[in-house]
Design an enzyme around this catalytic site. Structure first.
Site, PDB file in Angstrom:
ATOM      1  N   HIS A 171       4.361  -3.936  10.466  1.00 24.74           N
ATOM      2  CA  HIS A 171       5.431  -3.674  12.319  1.00 24.74           C
ATOM      3  C   HIS A 171       5.291  -4.330  13.914  1.00 24.74           C
ATOM      4  CE1 HIS A 171       4.845   0.694  11.325  1.00 24.74           C
ATOM      5  NE2 HIS A 171       3.890   0.340  10.157  1.00 24.74           N
TER       6      HIS A 171
ATOM      7  N   HIS B 175      -7.531  -0.714   5.711  1.00 25.42           N
ATOM      8  CA  HIS B 175      -6.490   0.366   6.075  1.00 25.42           C
ATOM      9  C   HIS B 175      -6.077   1.329   5.048  1.00 25.42           C
ATOM     10  CE1 HIS B 175      -2.801   1.290   8.009  1.00 25.42           C
ATOM     11  NE2 HIS B 175      -1.945   1.791   6.867  1.00 25.42           N
TER      12      HIS B 175
ATOM     13  N   HIS C 193       0.649  -1.042  -0.084  1.00 26.07           N
ATOM     14  CA  HIS C 193       0.131   0.120  -0.137  1.00 26.07           C
ATOM     15  C   HIS C 193       0.820   1.731   0.107  1.00 26.07           C
ATOM     16  CE1 HIS C 193       0.674  -0.313   4.257  1.00 26.07           C
ATOM     17  NE2 HIS C 193       0.142   0.416   4.352  1.00 26.07           N
TER      18      HIS C 193
ATOM     19  N   ASP D 125       0.058  -3.818   6.179  1.00 31.12           N
ATOM     20  CA  ASP D 125      -1.054  -3.243   7.605  1.00 31.12           C
ATOM     21  C   ASP D 125      -2.505  -3.989   8.047  1.00 31.12           C
ATOM     22  OD1 ASP D 125       1.497  -1.766   8.087  1.00 31.12           O
ATOM     23  OD2 ASP D 125       0.879   0.007   8.051  1.00 31.12           O
TER      24      ASP D 125
ATOM     25  N   ASP E  95       5.665   4.591   4.743  1.00 31.73           N
ATOM     26  CA  ASP E  95       7.057   4.167   5.970  1.00 31.73           C
ATOM     27  C   ASP E  95       6.735   2.815   4.979  1.00 31.73           C
ATOM     28  OD1 ASP E  95       3.987   3.517   6.778  1.00 31.73           O
ATOM     29  OD2 ASP E  95       4.575   2.607   8.286  1.00 31.73           O
ATOM     30  N   HIS E  96       6.051   2.535   3.668  1.00 31.03           N
ATOM     31  CA  HIS E  96       6.496   1.165   3.013  1.00 31.03           C
ATOM     32  C   HIS E  96       7.415   1.572   1.616  1.00 31.03           C
ATOM     33  CE1 HIS E  96       3.658  -1.057   6.011  1.00 31.03           C
ATOM     34  NE2 HIS E  96       3.046   0.607   6.464  1.00 31.03           N
TER      35      HIS E  96
ATOM     36  N   HIS F 174       1.510   4.023   2.069  1.00 23.78           N
ATOM     37  CA  HIS F 174       2.598   4.912   2.896  1.00 23.78           C
ATOM     38  C   HIS F 174       3.455   4.436   3.213  1.00 23.78           C
ATOM     39  CE1 HIS F 174      -2.474   3.986   5.429  1.00 23.78           C
ATOM     40  NE2 HIS F 174      -2.036   5.280   4.949  1.00 23.78           N
TER      41      HIS F 174
HETATM   42 ZN   LIG Z   1       0.001   1.705   6.169  1.00 18.90          ZN
END
Ligand SMILES: [Zn+2]
Length: 269
Positions: free
Chosen positions: A180, A120, A62, A142, A66-67, A64
């Site tokens: 995570h 998410h 996805h 996530d 942090d990915h 985001h």
């Molecule tokens: Zn995420």
């Protein structure tokens, strides 16, 4: 009841690479080739690309940051092909995927099936495949966490419940490779929901021991999630009763139970 320890029998080809504050970038290595999933930064992956290891592919679940934060730099350095969700904007994406698509990676010999698992984010996808002939795994970003699930930033409880239901139908030995290290906090909350769940109590101890030794608590096994993760247990009478008590209302459907659980977890300190 047979308990499944989180890190037993994990193939040595699979590595969770710690990144940012509490992310894991997953790497699978085979035949001198590697793939990574959700590189939130490039540095920790680059540090492992030594001795001629070739990065074959970058899989993204996805959009985001942090990915995807490391995707561009890794693409530039290695030329690896980038796979990502069809309906989300990814910095560089060579192949856009949705449910029913397959990813064929001849260098590592890996093959993945794509699942749409929104909730998410609106276009979140997961990658399901065999790491070894007897070792199924899902890279679920996530969506499903160890003893938890992702927050609903772009989706509804009903969507997330359906997505988790798809994952819950995979074989119980499936490795759950989430993005995570949230397990200890998730279990603290899960014990509020099901204080009498023996499998969850045992998992709390296992998790504390792993964290005390500085070890990852993931991947977990889907079978353990089905025994201990409240978000996969919205149909269970004990979970329904706990959610109804928390909401001070009679919650009759898994959707209502799930929505209550998600809000309860959001508010839990
Ligand atoms: Zn995420």
């Amino acid at each position: 009841m047979k308990l499944i320890a989180p890190t037993h029998d994990v193939p040595s080809t699979l590595t969770p690479i710690p990144a940012l504050s509490d992310n894991y970038i997953w790497m699978v290595q085979k035949n001198g080739h590697a793939i990574v999933v959700d590189p939130g930064e490039a540095g920790p992956v680059e540090a492992l690309l030594t001795h001629g290891l070739i990065l074959e592919a970058i899989l993204v679940t996805h959009h985001h940051q942090d990915h995807v934060g490391g995707v561009k730099a890794l693409k530039q350095r290695t030329g690896a092909r980038v796979y990502g969700p069809r309906n989300e904007s990814i910095p560089v994406c060579d192949v856009r995927l949705a449910e029913g698509d397959h990813v064929d990676l001849p260098g590592t010999g890996l093959q993945f099936q794509v699942l749409d698992i929104p909730g998410h984010t609106a276009g979140h996808i997961g990658y399901v495949g065999l790491l070894d002939p007897d070792c199924p795994a899902i890279f679920c970003g996530d969506t499903l966490f160890a003893a938890g699930c992702g927050r609903l930033f772009e989706g509804t409880p009903a969507q997330m419940l359906e997505s988790l239901g798809k994952i819950g139908c995979l074989p119980p030995q499936t490795l759950v490779c989430c993005a995570h290290e949230y397990t200890a906090a998730n279990i603290r909350w899960a014990l509020q929901v099901e204080p009498a769940n023996v499998a969850l109590q045992a998992r709390a101890q296992d998790t504390a021991q792993l964290r005390a030794r500085g070890l990852p608590t993931v991947p977990s096994r889907l079978g353990l999630e089905l025994q201990t993760n409240p978000f996969l247990r919205a149909h269970h009478p004990d979970v329904r009763a706990a959610a109804s008590r928390h909401a001070a209302a009679r919650l009759d459907t898994p959707q209502a139970v799930f929505a209550c659980l998600r809000q309860w977890k959001n508010d839990f300190k």
